[in-house]
Scaffold this active site. Structure first.
Site, PDB file in Angstrom:
ATOM      1  N   GLU A 324     -10.172  -1.061  -6.069  1.00 39.08           N
ATOM      2  CA  GLU A 324      -9.512  -0.015  -5.275  1.00 39.08           C
ATOM      3  C   GLU A 324      -8.133   0.291  -5.869  1.00 39.08           C
ATOM      4  OE1 GLU A 324      -8.024   0.423  -0.617  1.00 39.08           O
ATOM      5  OE2 GLU A 324      -8.288  -1.555  -1.529  1.00 39.08           O
ATOM      6  N   LYS A 383     -12.500   7.174   0.709  1.00 44.17           N
ATOM      7  CA  LYS A 383     -12.556   6.131   1.728  1.00 44.17           C
ATOM      8  C   LYS A 383     -12.580   6.741   3.131  1.00 44.17           C
ATOM      9  CE  LYS A 383     -10.177   1.804   2.930  1.00 44.17           C
ATOM     10  NZ  LYS A 383      -9.011   0.941   2.585  1.00 44.17           N
ATOM     11  N   CYS A 434     -12.769  -1.446   0.272  1.00 40.17           N
ATOM     12  CA  CYS A 434     -11.957  -2.433   0.983  1.00 40.17           C
ATOM     13  C   CYS A 434     -12.382  -2.615   2.445  1.00 40.17           C
ATOM     14  CB  CYS A 434     -10.477  -2.063   0.884  1.00 40.17           C
ATOM     15  SG  CYS A 434      -9.382  -3.445   1.302  1.00 40.17           S
TER      16      CYS A 434
END
Length: 559
Positions: A324, A383, A434
């Site tokens: 990430e 995301k 994440c």
């Protein structure tokens, strides 16, 4: 029928003991996850709270603490320990935050997410107590009415409790609340993840209806143990078999039986064609957050990711995965063109999945890009589940001024659309960035849409070493539920490869620079969970509601 009178001192002692036993139960549940990882405690840790909430001893119920307090205390014990890694954000002096202010922010974050999880338990406890009180009140009124109208004898035994229904309702409520929480902005410590990565057999129940299947199993076993310990109820006065042993037997049968079902799923061989094989590599850059966003950190990142990419390319991999925001700049900007990493892609011609920043209108996105060997951006995933207090500020109008400095970015991030798919030249992938590893539905949706393998990219450098361990446990669950190979690349650990049975093929160290290549396989199977989603929770809620309606006016039993 005279009710026993409890002295004020005894009342206080009784209430205090119930609060303490609830707290102890929550602490035991908190010990099930990393760093202690005593996963087996999950099968008994809910018992103290269940007994405190659901005990129906005549004359005592009025002196019990409010169910919400009992649930809140248990939730604080569990979530407070399980989520203690959030305090690892302190100190933030590298961001210019004074030491004391950093400590205050860390404490606020821990308190906020702990209470958020504890509220779920408080609602569960309140609902359970309310349902039982309603049934008790109706039963008592029916007994008085029937006695006054000479329809039953004064010594009539009345069905007040129905342990089977209580367990069903308790399981349904817990699963329903967890389902509601996962649809919100924050969710991490579901009861299901207490079993990961150690109890792979029970985790395979997730292939049936997702993580809530595991949660349901844990709550049901705890519920029957608690019902056994609550003692013989009035409804069992004429039964030959002691309910203690009966409910304990049911709890043991469920525990063993559900593990056998899970083991059956776990034991199925993985059928994999060589034609579906992919040799892929991951890079764990290990760039500390303290320097990541500064020129020295960016220089080190470019050096390490470029070097790692070239090494993996020379090993003949089909693709390379970076963490990430491995390169914390706009991938569409000039920084990309001028970077040594981009030059390496053009030189080696190997596909790369690059963690960087994207643009959405005037906002930034935390994104993963598919970059072909020719340097073209083939696809992009933004995301969806942003980190509260880190990538955006919940209730910003109230607390934004206090904690806005938590974000290392100059602008708050924009969330991606839940309906994204991630096509690549070597097959459609399932992506989680994440925090998204805690949200099973994100992975299920992409698997149902044709995703053949899982990519997770994370930073993990913000927090203490406990968090990466729990994060890796979340990835294990997602691989099992979707029946997919998973490769994870993180900044500081833990990175790794996981097979569809949750077995760890390779796992990196922590706070180390590492590269690794391994073979995974593209799969198109669809588990029951992938096809139907979480069908169990609605079914349990319907059965629980139906049972409650049918049993709200119990029938008297004559002597």
């Amino acid at each position: 029928m005279k009710k026993p009178i409890l002295l004020p001192g005894l009342n206080y002692f009784h209430a205090s003991s119930q609060i303490v036993q609830s707290l102890v139960g929550g602490i035991l549940m908190g010990l099930t996850v990393a760093p202690v990882s005593a996963w087996f405690l999950a099968w008994i840790a809910l018992v103290p709270l269940w007994i405190a909430v659901c005990s129906r001893r005549s004359g005592v119920s009025k002196n019990q603490p409010p169910a919400a307090i009992l649930g809140l205390v248990w939730g604080i014990g569990y979530h407070g320990i399980a989520l203690s890694w959030i305090t690892g954000i302190h100190p933030m002096t590298w961001m210019g935050v004074p030491w004391l202010a950093s400590l205050a922010i860390a404490f606020f974050c821990w308190l906020f997410i702990t209470l958020w999880g504890a509220i779920l338990v408080a609602i569960w406890a309140t609902a359970m107590r309310g349902i039982l009180n309603f049934r008790f009140t109706i039963s008592w009124d029916w007994l008085r009415f029937a006695h006054l109208h000479k329809k039953i004898k004064p010594t009539t035994n009345l069905i007040i409790r129905n342990s089977y229904l209580d367990v069903l309702i308790g399981v349904a409520l817990w699963c329903g609340l967890e389902s509601l929480w996962t649809g919100g902005p924050m969710c991490w410590s579901s009861l299901s993840y207490t079993q990961s990565p150690h109890n792979l057999a029970i985790l395979h129940l997730g292939q049936l209806s997702g993580p809530f299947t595991v949660t349901a199993a844990i709550v049901a076993v705890n519920g029957f143990i608690a019902e056994a310990l609550l003692g013989k109820g009035k409804e069992d006065a004429q039964k030959e078999t002691s309910p203690n042993w009966r409910y304990l037997s049911i709890a043991a049968g469920l525990l063993v039986g559900l593990h056998l079902v899970g083991f059956g799923l776990y034991s199925r061989p993985l059928i994999q064609s060589p034609a579906t094989a992919l040799k892929v590599g991951i890079i764990q850059g290990n760039i500390p957050n303290e320097i990541k966003l500064y020129p020295g950190g960016l220089s080190r990142a470019l050096e390490r990711y470029t070097s790692g990419y070239k090494t993996l390319a020379s090993l003949g991999v089909d693709a390379v995965l970076t963490p990430e925001t491995a390169l914390p700049f706009l991938w569409s900007g000039q920084d990309k063109i001028n970077s040594s990493f981009y030059s390496a892609i053009l030189e080696k011609g190997v596909l790369a999945w690059v963690g960087a920043l994207g643009e959405q209108g005037r906002s930034l996105t935390n994104s993963l890009f598919t970059v072909t060997g020719k340097g073209e951006t083939f696809s992009r995933y933004d995301k969806v589940k942003l980190v509260p207090l880190g990538e955006y500020i919940p209730f910003e109008q109230f607390v934004g001024g206090l904690i806005s400095r938590l974000s290392p970015l100059d602008a708050h991030l924009a969330a991606g659309k839940p309906s994204q798919v991630f096509d690549t030249p070597i097959g459609r992938a399932i992506v989680g960035i994440c925090f998204e590893s805690a949200f099973a539905e994100i992975f299920r949706y992409q698997a149902a849409a044709g995703g053949q393998f899982i990519l997770t990219a994370s930073n993990n450098a913000h927090y203490s070493k406990i968090m990466p361990t729990q994060h890796f446990a979340q990835d294990v669950m997602r691989a099992i539920e979707t029946d997919r190979w998973l490769l994870s690349s993180t900044n500081t650990g833990y990175s790794g490869f996981i097979d569809p049975h949750g077995r760890i093929i390779w796992k990196s160290g922590s706070n180390t620079y590492e590269i690794h290549a391994a073979t995974i396989y593209r799969r198109q199977t669809q588990t029951l969970y992938v096809r139907w989603g979480d069908w169990l929770t609605p079914l349990l809620l319907i059965l629980g509601a139906t049972g409650w309606l049918l049993n709200s006016l119990p029938s008297p039993i004559k002597n």
